[in-house]
Each structure stands twice: as structure tokens, then as C-alpha cells.
Motif scaffolding. Sequence first.
Motif, PDB file in Angstrom:
ATOM      1  N   PRO A 334       0.803  -1.224   0.000  1.00 61.09           N
ATOM      2  CA  PRO A 334       0.000   0.000   0.000  1.00 61.09           C
ATOM      3  C   PRO A 334       0.835   1.272   0.000  1.00 61.09           C
ATOM      4  N   GLY A 335       2.011   1.233   0.609  1.00 63.41           N
ATOM      5  CA  GLY A 335       2.832   2.431   0.673  1.00 63.41           C
ATOM      6  C   GLY A 335       3.912   2.485  -0.376  1.00 63.41           C
ATOM      7  N   GLY A 336       3.924   1.531  -1.305  1.00 64.97           N
ATOM      8  CA  GLY A 336       4.971   1.495  -2.311  1.00 64.97           C
ATOM      9  C   GLY A 336       4.823   2.585  -3.361  1.00 64.97           C
ATOM     10  N   VAL A 337       5.917   2.889  -4.022  1.00 61.87           N
ATOM     11  CA  VAL A 337       5.943   3.896  -5.074  1.00 61.87           C
ATOM     12  C   VAL A 337       5.988   3.183  -6.420  1.00 61.87           C
ATOM     13  N   ALA A 338       5.076   3.522  -7.335  1.00 60.22           N
ATOM     14  CA  ALA A 338       5.048   2.911  -8.662  1.00 60.22           C
ATOM     15  C   ALA A 338       6.241   3.396  -9.471  1.00 60.22           C
ATOM     16  N   LEU A 437       0.716   7.285   3.817  1.00 60.35           N
ATOM     17  CA  LEU A 437       1.455   6.162   3.245  1.00 60.35           C
ATOM     18  C   LEU A 437       0.594   4.928   3.032  1.00 60.35           C
ATOM     19  N   ASP A 438      -0.450   4.755   3.831  1.00 66.98           N
ATOM     20  CA  ASP A 438      -1.278   3.556   3.681  1.00 66.98           C
ATOM     21  C   ASP A 438      -2.507   3.796   2.812  1.00 66.98           C
ATOM     22  N   GLY A 449       3.661   3.976  11.501  1.00 71.84           N
ATOM     23  CA  GLY A 449       4.174   2.605  11.494  1.00 71.84           C
ATOM     24  C   GLY A 449       4.853   2.257  10.187  1.00 71.84           C
ATOM     25  N   TRP A 450       4.230   2.670   9.057  1.00 73.26           N
ATOM     26  CA  TRP A 450       4.849   2.427   7.754  1.00 73.26           C
ATOM     27  C   TRP A 450       6.211   3.126   7.669  1.00 73.26           C
ATOM     28  N   LEU A 451       6.283   4.353   8.148  1.00 68.93           N
ATOM     29  CA  LEU A 451       7.549   5.096   8.075  1.00 68.93           C
ATOM     30  C   LEU A 451       8.646   4.401   8.882  1.00 68.93           C
ATOM     31  N   LEU A 452       8.305   3.999  10.083  1.00 72.85           N
ATOM     32  CA  LEU A 452       9.302   3.350  10.934  1.00 72.85           C
ATOM     33  C   LEU A 452       9.749   2.010  10.340  1.00 72.85           C
ATOM     34  N   ALA A 453       8.837   1.311   9.674  1.00 69.33           N
ATOM     35  CA  ALA A 453       9.191   0.027   9.065  1.00 69.33           C
ATOM     36  C   ALA A 453      10.167   0.194   7.902  1.00 69.33           C
TER      37      ALA A 453
END
Length: 459
Positions: A334-338, A437-438, A449-453
Motif C-alpha cells: 500500500p505504501g509502495g511507489v510505482a 502512506l497507507d 508505522g509504515w515510516l518506521l518500518a
Amino acid sequence: ALAVAGSAFAASEIATASSGTAESRAAIVATGYAWRVRDAATDELVFPWWQVPGAAEGTRFDQFPGAASPCDAEFVVFKGNWTDAAAATGRTGVYFRSMTAMGGMAPVQRIADSQMPIPGQVGPVLVPFGSTAPPSAAYGQAVFLGLDNEESPTLGGIYRASLVPDPPLEPVALLGDQVPGEAPGTAFTRMGEALSFDGRWVAFWASWGTETRSITLECPVDGNSDIVKFCNEQYPDGFVVEVPVNQGFFVADTLSGQLHAIAKTGSGIDDMMYWNFSGSPPGSGSGDEGGKQEPPRWRSASFVAVAGVGATTFQAVFKARAADDDYLYRVTGPGGVASAFVGTGTPGTDIDAQAPAGSSVVSIGIERDALRGGTLAMTASMLDEVTGESWAGVYTAAMPANPGCAADLDGDGSVSGSDLGLLLAQWGCSGTCSADLDGDGAVGGSDLGWLLAQWGPCR
């Protein structure tokens, strides 16, 4: 065994294969038959397992548009069109058939058709499905797009169903649902037919808003000669269509019910819709899909494939246009960049060492099941415009999972304290926010949480 849907074999040949030796029965196993379920001479019902479920006895399918979807080494799930003789009208639906039950003679079963009301309605008048699309299936389930009207839809969406007769339909994403990452009240207005489903994740194209732009479609120059001729007779100066400005690819998690945006037009992507002219020209006796067909018309398509990565996330590949070139993009989670990894203009030898030395990619393509187990299957055509040499093939490429670096908000190549500061500055933001991000439409604890991961150098 070879699964045959809408086969052009003569009825006697199919009958021989069905009633002959075990070896001949294994050679050809028909899912459905577009020509006869009755003997042509006696009118005897000889292939009852191929008839349309829920219709008058002996009703045959007229056509199987699009590609069927195999599932679990047993089922074939497909779209079928047929004629309701009593109502003197065409019908459509999504069906499945077990290729192993009852000694290979299990009947076709209905998932949904145009005699069924679209779920979720209340009131004395219920609108039925007016349009269905070819399904995608995995692990005993199928997903499909069902709408009230293909050209101007107002009801329906994407539904999931178990492979049992007349199953309940579970909404995956519907027209009118909130678009992830957009302002509250921004709803889906159109959804594309092409769905990719791996048993959990569903990827699809959709648009929102009323803003459009005009493009002119040119008739094909190769392919079926009757279709090319008919198109040029009808549209000698091209055909103008209105294309939604706001488009995106989305992935739904059928386990959690969450919906994620993985790409949207803007920020370098101009369009995600592609067009083709197909059908059966009047009086020609031919078409590009075989069988009794609709008259030729322009049809839009979109292309995306999805597959789960581990137990918690996914990877997707989609096709889109940017600055007059077509590219394949990939994104993880979900937070990935295309990011684009191949496109028109790519040197042909980058894909195939045997391609002409001066060639470039002129077309690329993927289909809904193109991404499985970390491997992508794609088509590519190459051309050397100087020498005229051409090359084409079907290729596979390793697609190792890469979570991307969506949390690198300042673009310095790593996720660190400066990115954390930018996220905290947007805390509580709703609508379009770079720190969302999500993709849930707001900046909050899950984004932290996404950032820390992703902390540390981008991978």
C-alpha cells in the motif's frame, strides 16, 4: 486436459470425444458449447451439461467473450452471452463448471446473470445486472464486474463469490464508494472490466469525478480485414471519445476489507485506458472472437496484475501512458511507489539479446494473471525503424518483492528524522496528503508505522 469454451469443433466431433475412449475424453473437455446442446438432426438434448443454467431447457450459449479463468485444477469460470427466446432479448452472465465432478458431466452453474437484481437495492423495482465482465478466479472464489449499464453505469461494482450454485455476492468495491486518498465524498463513477485476483488481493482500474478530455481514436491498420474495413467505413476521420481525467489503479484486500490506491493519473502518468475496435461486421460472417457477436464498436480496456507477497502485502504491475509512451510499472504494498521498468522506446536488446540491434520496443502488454510467484509474463514487440526489421515474443521477468521507499518524503534516498518531521507536520491531514502512506485518506498512527518500518536507506 485442454479446456474448450465456444469451440468450433463440429457437434459430432465433440460427441465422439465425449463418448469415446478414456484417452479421447481426456483429450478434450469442454466447459461450454456455443453452437449446440441438441442434436442437429433429431433435436435431442445430448449435451445437457452445457446448457445455460436458469434458462429454458436446451438453451445454448451464443458467445464466450474474453478469457476464461481456470481455478484449482478443477473449475473454469467464464462470461457467457445467450439469447432468451421467450423475452426475445440477449442475456449475459458469469458462470462456472467443474471439469472433474460427475465424470466430467457436471452442469454449468450460475454465479450471476442479467436476470438477477444487483445486490443492495431496496424497493419494489430492482434493477438487474445489465452488463457483466469476464471473471478472475482463485482458491474456490471468483471476482467479476457487474453493472446496470456498461456505457453509463450508476449501480453495481466488483463482487466476490464462492464457486457454488447461485452464491451470495459479496461487494469488493462499488460505484459510489469513497476513493482512497481523495477528499471526503469523492466517489467512484466508473470501474474497468479487467480484474486481477489471486485469492485475496483484487486489483482494478477506476475513475472518479466528471472532468474529461477528448481524444481521437484511429482505426486499426492490421488484424481482421473485415473489421479494419468496417471501421474505416464508419469512422474515416477517427472517433472522438471523452476520457476521464481522474483515473487510478486500486487494490482491495478481501481479508481486511481495506482498499488501497497504488497509482493515479498526474505526477507523470497521463492515461491508463486503452482502446480497441472489435466485434462482428454486418454480413461479413466473421469477427475477431468467433461465434455470434455484437456489431463492432470501440471498447476500452485497462491492464493490471496482482499477487500476494508473504502473508501481509502484495505486488502489482500495471500498464499506463506517460508523455506519449506506454510503460509497465510495478509497486509493492500500500505504501509502495510505482516505478516504470520497461516501455515503448526501450532498446529491444534490453529485453531480448536476439532482437535487431537498432530496434526499440513499440508495444508491450500484460494480462490479469501475468504476475505469479515473483515472475511476470509480458509481451513485447520491437522494430528497427531504419531497416524495418521486427521482433516480438512473450517474455518472463523476475519481479522480486521490493517495498519501495514511499516514506522517503524529502526524496534524499533514505527514511530518517527529516521524513518523520514531515509526517508529523501533516498529522491529521485528510484528502490528498504526501504522508498518507497507507492510502486510507488521512495521516495517522498507521502511517507512522509504515515510516518506521522503512527506516534507513531506500532499498
